[in-house]
Design an enzyme around this catalytic site. Structure first.
Site, PDB file in Angstrom:
ATOM      1  N   THR A  46       0.828  -1.211   0.000  1.00 26.44           N
ATOM      2  CA  THR A  46       0.000   0.000   0.000  1.00 26.44           C
ATOM      3  C   THR A  46       0.859   1.256   0.000  1.00 26.44           C
ATOM      4  O   THR A  46       1.808   1.354   0.770  1.00 26.44           O
ATOM      5  CB  THR A  46      -0.901   0.035   1.259  1.00 26.44           C
ATOM      6  OG1 THR A  46      -1.698  -1.141   1.294  1.00 26.44           O
ATOM      7  CG2 THR A  46      -1.817   1.250   1.242  1.00 26.44           C
TER       8      THR A  46
ATOM      9  N   CYS B 220       3.377  12.512  -5.908  1.00 26.13           N
ATOM     10  CA  CYS B 220       4.171  11.296  -6.070  1.00 26.13           C
ATOM     11  C   CYS B 220       3.433  10.294  -6.959  1.00 26.13           C
ATOM     12  O   CYS B 220       2.223  10.383  -7.132  1.00 26.13           O
ATOM     13  CB  CYS B 220       4.429  10.631  -4.729  1.00 26.13           C
ATOM     14  SG  CYS B 220       5.325  11.647  -3.555  1.00 26.13           S
TER      15      CYS B 220
ATOM     16  N   HIS C 232       7.415   4.037  -4.518  1.00 22.37           N
ATOM     17  CA  HIS C 232       6.737   5.314  -4.281  1.00 22.37           C
ATOM     18  C   HIS C 232       7.682   6.433  -4.754  1.00 22.37           C
ATOM     19  O   HIS C 232       8.549   6.884  -4.018  1.00 22.37           O
ATOM     20  CB  HIS C 232       6.459   5.401  -2.775  1.00 22.37           C
ATOM     21  CG  HIS C 232       5.636   6.556  -2.339  1.00 22.37           C
ATOM     22  ND1 HIS C 232       4.784   6.476  -1.260  1.00 22.37           N
ATOM     23  CD2 HIS C 232       5.527   7.818  -2.778  1.00 22.37           C
ATOM     24  CE1 HIS C 232       4.191   7.650  -1.072  1.00 22.37           C
ATOM     25  NE2 HIS C 232       4.639   8.488  -1.971  1.00 22.37           N
TER      26      HIS C 232
END
Lengths: 203, 175
Positions: B23, B30, B47
């Site tokens: 997650t 981002c 990420h």
């Protein structure tokens, strides 16, 4: 500028940063109190060095919808200041100034909230400037309405930081009736932190 | 046996097998990149914070920058048994959050999206789905069982973006 990594700051230096933040938050919270005519309390600021990847952990509820007012600081100290407040607080705050119980989240309340954030952030910066004798110049504020962690990550992306750690000074503010709560975050650039510490004889 | 991992800014997480969920919370400007190998069930997420790394800088998290993140996550996945030719990708994020009094310098989101798409193309990875741009933050989830990718925008419900493990999704999206 020193190449010393941020996480090498001592506990005494962090204490000094907390104390400076305390002075700034005192001014910021009384500016807010004057504006809305209620008492505003602040928690003791937390100055910590955190990995940028975990920065959103400084928010108590990262996924909660929040209003965020953000500005950049230039001058002798450079850095980033963000005021995030939980969405219902934002609606009540805007409502207080617009003379209604709870404002919607339209352009009018957005500009009211941005002005509140601006007044608080400016009071904070002026207090630090007075205390340290350093020049701090705020940019015009911008505002977002989103998850708290998304707002912080947008700020970090804008910082274009070259290092993986950041020193953050975060303070929770609230009023005793529980109607308003928010978090105030100051992210000085590494050079800015050195300037602060130098100005108060802590380097 | 499955794990639930949060992928923080600039982080890369790679897992193998069923029962795992990756997650990325509150992607603003981002980009969350999901990669999946349907055969070995190696799932990875990175990420990405910024489009381009600083060439003169070492010791950075490679996951922070689009141009270094994709090669780094691919390498980690190959180490776990994935095959590059089987990898499929989905991306989400790249929003412009600040709506009021915004300056152009804040629109990192669009540049991030471009850079990630280019890096995936360079790595020869098929981009199956994307949910980028706009002005709302997103939470992105990748389920390792079948490569299910779900996105939740602020105030909204989770919705399925794509199932990367579905052999019938092979066309890729126009980039």
């Amino acid at each position: 500028m020193s190449a010393q990594p941020e996480y090498a700051f001592s506990e005494e230096q962090f204490d000094a940063l907390r104390e400076i933040a305390n002075i700034g938050m005192g001014k910021a919270s009384s500016a807010l109190a004057d504006l809305i005519g209620t008492t505003i309390l602040i928690n003791v600021p937390q100055a910590v060095c955190v990995p940028i990847s975990n920065l959103s952990n400084i928010l108590r509820e990262p996924e909660q919808v929040t209003a965020g007012v953000y500005l950049q600081v230039t001058g002798d100290i450079s850095g980033h200041a963000v005021f995030v407040f939980e969405v219902h607080s934002a609606q009540r705050l805007a409502g207080m100034l617009l003379g209604m119980p709870e404002a919607g989240l339209d352009e009018t309340s957005a500009s009211v909230l941005m002005e509140i954030g601006n007044i608080m952030l400016s009071a904070y910066l002026t207090a630090i400037s007075d205390f340290t004798g350093l020049v701090l110049l705020p940019s015009p504020p911008v505002m977002a309405l989103d998850m708290g962690c998304a707002i912080l990550s947008a700020v970090i992306a804008n910082m274009q930081r070259l290092d993986d750690f950041a020193v953050t000074i975060a303070t929770d503010i609230y009023d005793p009736t529980g109607l308003i709560s928010g978090t105030f975050v100051f992210l000085p650039e590494p050079g800015g932190i050195h300037r602060i510490l130098e100005a108060i004889g802590m380097v | 046996m499955g794990v639930q991992l949060t992928v923080g800014m600039g982080e890369i997480q790679v897992v193998r097998g069923v029962g795992n969920v990756l997650t990325a919370l509150g992607l603003g400007s981002c980009i969350g990149v999901c990669l999946y190998d349907p055969l070995t069930r190696v799932a990875g997420m990175v990420h990405v914070v910024l489009p381009k790394s600083q060439a003169d800088k070492t010791g950075e998290l490679p996951g922070k920058f689009a141009d270094t993140a994709i090669p780094a996550i691919v390498q980690r996945m190959v180490e776990q048994g994935a095959n590059v030719s089987r990898l499929k990708a989905a991306i989400a994020g790249g929003a412009q959050l600040f709506q009021f009094g915004v300056s152009n310098s804040l629109d990192v989101g669009a540049r991030n999206a471009e850079a990630v798409v280019a890096a995936l193309r360079e790595a020869g990875i098929s981009l199956q789905a994307k949910d980028v741009g706009g002005n709302a933050g997103r939470t992105l989830r990748l389920v390792s069982d079948n490569g299910l990718v779900v996105v939740r925008a602020i105030g909204g419900a989770e919705r399925e973006l794509v199932v990367l493990g579905n052999i019938f999704t092979s066309s890729g999206v126009a980039a």
